[in-house]
Write an enzyme that holds these catalytic residues in place. Structure first.
Site, PDB file in Angstrom:
ATOM      1  N   VAL A  48       0.945  -1.202   0.135  1.00 52.72           N
ATOM      2  CA  VAL A  48       0.131   0.086  -0.079  1.00 52.72           C
ATOM      3  C   VAL A  48       0.818   1.037  -0.065  1.00 52.72           C
ATOM      4  O   VAL A  48       0.298   2.490  -0.506  1.00 52.72           O
ATOM      5  CB  VAL A  48      -0.887  -0.099   1.115  1.00 52.72           C
ATOM      6  CG1 VAL A  48      -1.586   1.137   1.241  1.00 52.72           C
ATOM      7  CG2 VAL A  48      -1.853  -1.116   1.283  1.00 52.72           C
ATOM      8  N   LYS A 106       3.439   1.742   3.014  1.00 47.59           N
ATOM      9  CA  LYS A 106       3.997   2.077   4.304  1.00 47.59           C
ATOM     10  C   LYS A 106       5.236   2.615   4.293  1.00 47.59           C
ATOM     11  O   LYS A 106       5.573   3.426   5.040  1.00 47.59           O
ATOM     12  CB  LYS A 106       3.666   0.724   5.149  1.00 47.59           C
ATOM     13  CG  LYS A 106       2.586   0.290   5.451  1.00 47.59           C
ATOM     14  CD  LYS A 106       2.681  -0.853   6.623  1.00 47.59           C
ATOM     15  CE  LYS A 106       3.290  -1.912   6.006  1.00 47.59           C
ATOM     16  NZ  LYS A 106       2.979  -2.769   4.847  1.00 47.59           N
ATOM     17  N   THR A 107       6.056   1.877   3.508  1.00 48.13           N
ATOM     18  CA  THR A 107       7.564   2.548   3.279  1.00 48.13           C
ATOM     19  C   THR A 107       7.755   3.832   2.969  1.00 48.13           C
ATOM     20  O   THR A 107       8.467   4.633   3.500  1.00 48.13           O
ATOM     21  CB  THR A 107       8.626   1.444   2.717  1.00 48.13           C
ATOM     22  OG1 THR A 107       8.483  -0.002   3.226  1.00 48.13           O
ATOM     23  CG2 THR A 107       9.920   1.940   2.769  1.00 48.13           C
ATOM     24  N   LYS A 126      12.414  -0.760  11.187  1.00 51.29           N
ATOM     25  CA  LYS A 126      11.546  -1.792  10.368  1.00 51.29           C
ATOM     26  C   LYS A 126      12.056  -3.003  11.413  1.00 51.29           C
ATOM     27  O   LYS A 126      12.798  -3.710  10.747  1.00 51.29           O
ATOM     28  CB  LYS A 126      11.894  -1.860   8.894  1.00 51.29           C
ATOM     29  CG  LYS A 126      11.449  -2.714   8.091  1.00 51.29           C
ATOM     30  CD  LYS A 126       9.910  -2.356   7.541  1.00 51.29           C
ATOM     31  CE  LYS A 126       9.385  -3.528   6.948  1.00 51.29           C
ATOM     32  NZ  LYS A 126       8.168  -3.115   6.247  1.00 51.29           N
ATOM     33  N   SER A 154      10.753  -9.193   5.260  1.00 46.48           N
ATOM     34  CA  SER A 154      10.919 -10.255   4.466  1.00 46.48           C
ATOM     35  C   SER A 154      11.243  -9.994   3.163  1.00 46.48           C
ATOM     36  O   SER A 154      10.896  -8.711   2.852  1.00 46.48           O
ATOM     37  CB  SER A 154       9.691 -11.190   4.500  1.00 46.48           C
ATOM     38  OG  SER A 154       8.602 -10.635   4.488  1.00 46.48           O
ATOM     39  N   GLY A 178       5.328  -1.411  10.402  1.00 44.01           N
ATOM     40  CA  GLY A 178       5.034  -2.641  10.360  1.00 44.01           C
ATOM     41  C   GLY A 178       5.380  -3.604   9.023  1.00 44.01           C
ATOM     42  O   GLY A 178       5.978  -2.873   8.208  1.00 44.01           O
ATOM     43  N   PRO A 228       1.108  12.231  -3.099  1.00 44.63           N
ATOM     44  CA  PRO A 228       1.146  11.907  -4.476  1.00 44.63           C
ATOM     45  C   PRO A 228       2.240  11.029  -4.659  1.00 44.63           C
ATOM     46  O   PRO A 228       3.330  11.069  -4.189  1.00 44.63           O
ATOM     47  CB  PRO A 228       1.091  13.624  -5.094  1.00 44.63           C
ATOM     48  CG  PRO A 228       2.023  14.234  -4.218  1.00 44.63           C
ATOM     49  CD  PRO A 228       1.473  13.665  -2.687  1.00 44.63           C
TER      50      PRO A 228
END
Length: 244
Positions: A13, A15-16, A37, A41, A118, A208
């Site tokens: 989505v 997150k990073t 973090k 994985s 997460g 954006p």
């Protein structure tokens, strides 16, 4: 120990990118910032033969942290691109959750503010039956939900927020990733409206897409500028300092 946990409605989505954007903005404002973090994985082998996480590399660059801090920023890195519990089982690795939590708390003690990212969504299994939600609750951090702008995001975001509330997790707000003001229409705008209405949570920003930002390549581009322009950094800092 002021901090913030970044979770999401699902995997991939953004997150990073959002964690990096917040980290870059806070670093640019002069905060002594810790980023983490804790588990990752899909790690890749470096030229030095070390298993490294692209997400951790991106966060370190966003926060201007040296590579020598990698083991503190990302204590557990697994090769299979699967949820950590499954990746660890396939790799023959035992994840010591107590040690991971201790590492998070140490980072929070060492820095003025800390942002922790997460994996996957809020119910992703980290080890056996221990979920991302368990980590957020144990660390007693407020969380931000990162959501998509496209079809289906209302359902995913509302369910994520409701589950967090059931677990006693304070949600500071929602950030929409991949927003394009020139292309959004009724679908995207109504998504935002219904997310606000059904969750009663503030929208803390709509970040954006930028061609200059690439997580796998470690390119952070103009993250701090984008964050200040499109995220409510003041409200995010307030949430971090107020805690749960």
């Amino acid at each position: 120990m002021p901090g913030l946990f970044i979770t999401a409605t699902d995997t991939e989505v953004g997150k990073t990118v959002i964690t990096g954007a917040i980290a870059a903005a806070l670093t640019a404002r002069g905060y002594d910032l810790g980023v983490m973090k804790p588990l990752a994985s899909g790690g890749a082998m470096s030229c030095e033969g070390q298993l490294i996480a692209e997400d951790a590399t991106f966060l370190m660059r966003a926060a201007n942290l040296p590579d020598g801090q990698r083991s503190k920023i990302n204590p557990v890195c697994l090769a299979p691109a699967l949820t950590p519990a499954v990746a660890a089982a396939l790799s023959g690795v035992t994840i010591d959750i107590d040690s991971v939590i201790a590492a998070c708390r140490q980072t929070m003690e060492d820095h003025e503010l800390t942002v922790i990212e997460g994996v996957g969504g809020i119910t992703a299994p980290l080890w056996e039956s221990y979920l991302v939600a368990d980590m957020i609750a144990e660390l007693q951090l407020p969380a931000i939900i990162v959501a998509r702008r496209n079809l289906g995001t209302i359902n995913h975001t509302v369910l994520t927020a409701e589950y967090a509330r059931q677990r006693g997790i304070k949600i500071a707000g929602v950030i929409i990733n991949g927003w394009d003001e020139k292309q959004v229409g009724v679908l995207e705008r109504s998504n935002v409206e219904y997310i606000q209405r059904l969750t009663a949570l503030p929208i803390l920003g709509k970040l954006p897409y930028s061609e200059d930002i690439d997580v796998p390549a470690g390119r952070t581009g103009n993250l701090a500028v984008l964050a200040e322009a499109h995220l409510d950094i003041d409200a995010i800092i307030k949430a971090m300092k107020e805690g749960c």
